[in-house]
Design a protein around this motif. Structure first.
Motif, PDB file in Angstrom:
ATOM      1  N   PHE A   1      -4.192  -5.445  -2.923  1.00  0.00           N
ATOM      2  CA  PHE A   1      -2.858  -5.694  -2.377  1.00  0.00           C
ATOM      3  C   PHE A   1      -2.516  -4.658  -1.322  1.00  0.00           C
ATOM      4  CE2 PHE A   1      -1.393  -9.060  -5.068  1.00  0.00           C
ATOM      5  CZ  PHE A   1      -2.066  -8.894  -6.267  1.00  0.00           C
TER       6      PHE A   1
ATOM      7  N   PHE B   1      -3.224   2.921  -6.771  1.00  0.00           N
ATOM      8  CA  PHE B   1      -3.134   3.320  -5.369  1.00  0.00           C
ATOM      9  C   PHE B   1      -4.513   3.660  -4.813  1.00  0.00           C
ATOM     10  CE2 PHE B   1      -1.635   5.377  -1.617  1.00  0.00           C
ATOM     11  CZ  PHE B   1      -2.384   6.539  -1.476  1.00  0.00           C
TER      12      PHE B   1
ATOM     13  N   TYR C   1      -3.483  -1.077  -2.570  1.00  0.00           N
ATOM     14  CA  TYR C   1      -3.608  -0.924  -4.014  1.00  0.00           C
ATOM     15  C   TYR C   1      -4.674  -1.897  -4.519  1.00  0.00           C
ATOM     16  CZ  TYR C   1       0.949   1.444  -3.797  1.00  0.00           C
ATOM     17  OH  TYR C   1       1.979   2.301  -3.501  1.00  0.00           O
TER      18      TYR C   1
ATOM     19  N   HIS D   1       4.484   1.839   7.838  1.00  0.00           N
ATOM     20  CA  HIS D   1       3.718   2.468   6.761  1.00  0.00           C
ATOM     21  C   HIS D   1       3.008   1.381   5.965  1.00  0.00           C
ATOM     22  CE1 HIS D   1       6.221   6.419   6.559  1.00  0.00           C
ATOM     23  NE2 HIS D   1       6.328   5.870   7.756  1.00  0.00           N
TER      24      HIS D   1
ATOM     25  N   TYR E   1       0.266   0.673   2.652  1.00  0.00           N
ATOM     26  CA  TYR E   1      -0.384   1.169   1.443  1.00  0.00           C
ATOM     27  C   TYR E   1      -1.346   0.093   0.929  1.00  0.00           C
ATOM     28  CZ  TYR E   1       3.785   4.206   1.317  1.00  0.00           C
ATOM     29  OH  TYR E   1       4.784   5.092   1.621  1.00  0.00           O
TER      30      TYR E   1
ATOM     31  N   GLN F   1       8.732  -0.528  -0.997  1.00  0.00           N
ATOM     32  CA  GLN F   1       7.449  -1.069  -0.546  1.00  0.00           C
ATOM     33  C   GLN F   1       7.409  -2.555  -0.889  1.00  0.00           C
ATOM     34  OE1 GLN F   1       3.970   1.172  -1.801  1.00  0.00           O
ATOM     35  NE2 GLN F   1       5.066   3.128  -1.599  1.00  0.00           N
ATOM     36  N   TYR F   2       7.031  -3.345   0.095  1.00  0.00           N
ATOM     37  CA  TYR F   2       6.947  -4.788  -0.066  1.00  0.00           C
ATOM     38  C   TYR F   2       5.484  -5.207  -0.040  1.00  0.00           C
ATOM     39  CZ  TYR F   2      11.923  -4.615   0.901  1.00  0.00           C
ATOM     40  OH  TYR F   2      13.259  -4.319   0.841  1.00  0.00           O
ATOM     41  N   PHE F   3       5.119  -6.007  -1.022  1.00  0.00           N
ATOM     42  CA  PHE F   3       3.717  -6.356  -1.203  1.00  0.00           C
ATOM     43  C   PHE F   3       3.373  -7.707  -0.579  1.00  0.00           C
ATOM     44  CE2 PHE F   3       1.676  -3.298  -4.068  1.00  0.00           C
ATOM     45  CZ  PHE F   3       2.765  -2.495  -4.377  1.00  0.00           C
ATOM     46  N   GLY F   4       2.137  -7.796  -0.123  1.00  0.00           N
ATOM     47  CA  GLY F   4       1.589  -9.063   0.319  1.00  0.00           C
ATOM     48  C   GLY F   4       1.048  -9.853  -0.861  1.00  0.00           C
TER      49      GLY F   4
ATOM     50  N   TYR G   1      -2.897   5.415   1.864  1.00  0.00           N
ATOM     51  CA  TYR G   1      -1.613   5.279   2.565  1.00  0.00           C
ATOM     52  C   TYR G   1      -1.855   5.627   4.033  1.00  0.00           C
ATOM     53  CZ  TYR G   1       3.001   7.152   4.053  1.00  0.00           C
ATOM     54  OH  TYR G   1       4.160   7.461   4.732  1.00  0.00           O
TER      55      TYR G   1
ATOM     56  N   ASP H   1      -2.802   9.636   3.119  1.00  0.00           N
ATOM     57  CA  ASP H   1      -3.211   9.995   1.761  1.00  0.00           C
ATOM     58  C   ASP H   1      -4.295   9.014   1.337  1.00  0.00           C
ATOM     59  OD1 ASP H   1      -1.387  10.369  -1.435  1.00  0.00           O
ATOM     60  OD2 ASP H   1      -3.513  10.509  -0.955  1.00  0.00           O
TER      61      ASP H   1
ATOM     62  N   SER I   1       6.131  -0.515   4.249  1.00  0.00           N
ATOM     63  CA  SER I   1       7.406   0.158   4.070  1.00  0.00           C
ATOM     64  C   SER I   1       8.001   0.480   5.435  1.00  0.00           C
ATOM     65  CB  SER I   1       7.184   1.437   3.264  1.00  0.00           C
ATOM     66  OG  SER I   1       8.382   2.109   3.025  1.00  0.00           O
TER      67      SER I   1
END
Lengths: 115, 116
Positions: free
Chosen positions: A91, A45, A35, A31, A33, A104-107, A48, A56, A95
């Motif tokens: 960003f 957001f 942002y 998954h 996402y 959720q882990y961000f880059g 997704y 989404d 997930s």
């Protein structure tokens, strides 16, 4: 296990050019996402995605912005005909998409500057 | 109805003190509440998260307190250190079917400064 990878880290585009931002999720994560963070603001957001599907896109501007997450390769956020208002940090987060694994882990982000 | 309101905007605390950041949400469908820490030029890092079936969760020096009836949750940082100086974001999401589903709705952020 490498974290979420984003490239480029910094991107400068002139008004009217295209910006292409890439995101490779963490290994095993399906998954993704996207942002956007405007200066001095929180994260908003945009979209997704799961592999080959947009789940989404309610936060995406209706024009000039598109996103994909192909079967092979990174997720791409594409901004056509950039304007100064597109200058922001973008960003990506990934997930696991597994039961009871919501995090959720961000880059590190791509900082887009439009001149 | 999708908003998450965070306060204060900025916070200054002495080393060893307690930092408290508050968030309030409107959407009663939210059922996952994470906190993120962000250093300048970096991406947000997940600190701690809570589901509404518990009122408190503690991990090391970080504690989330959750009040479902008031639709509020807060982050407490005990024994604050200069290295904790960063921007903190609360967020909320709706989890569907037990798997990660929803987008995160973020608060505006709190800039924490811990003086030595």
């Amino acid at each position: 296990n490498a974290g979420v990878m984003q490239n480029p880290r910094h991107l400068v585009r002139r008004r009217g050019q295209e910006a292409r931002l890439r995101c490779s999720p963490m290994k095993g994560h399906s998954h993704v996402y996207w942002y956007r963070q405007l200066p001095e603001e929180g994260l908003k957001f945009m979209v997704y995605l799961q592999k080959e599907n947009i789940i989404d896109e309610s936060g995406m501007p209706k024009e000039r912005f598109s996103a994909e997450f192909p079967k092979e390769g990174p997720s791409i956020l594409r901004i056509q005909q950039v304007v100064r208002g597109d200058s922001a940090a973008y960003f990506c987060a990934s997930s696991p998409g597994a039961t009871e694994r919501y995090e959720q882990y961000f880059g590190p982000g791509t900082r887009l500057t439009v001149t | 109805q999708q908003q998450v309101k965070q306060s204060p905007q900025s916070l200054i605390v002495q080393k060893g003190g307690i930092s408290i950041i508050n968030c309030a949400y409107e959407n009663t469908a939210f059922d996952y509440f994470p906190w993120y820490q962000q250093f300048p030029g970096k991406g947000p890092a997940l600190l701690i998260a809570i589901r509404p079936d518990v009122s408190e969760k503690k991990e090391g020096r970080f504690t989330i307190s959750f009040n479902k009836s008031a639709k509020q949750f807060s982050l407490h940082i005990m024994d604050s250190q200069p290295g904790d100086s960063a921007t903190y974001f609360c967020a909320a999401s709706k989890i569907a079917g037990g798997t990660s589903y929803g987008k995160l709705t973020f608060g505006q952020g709190t800039i924490l400064t811990v003086h030595p």
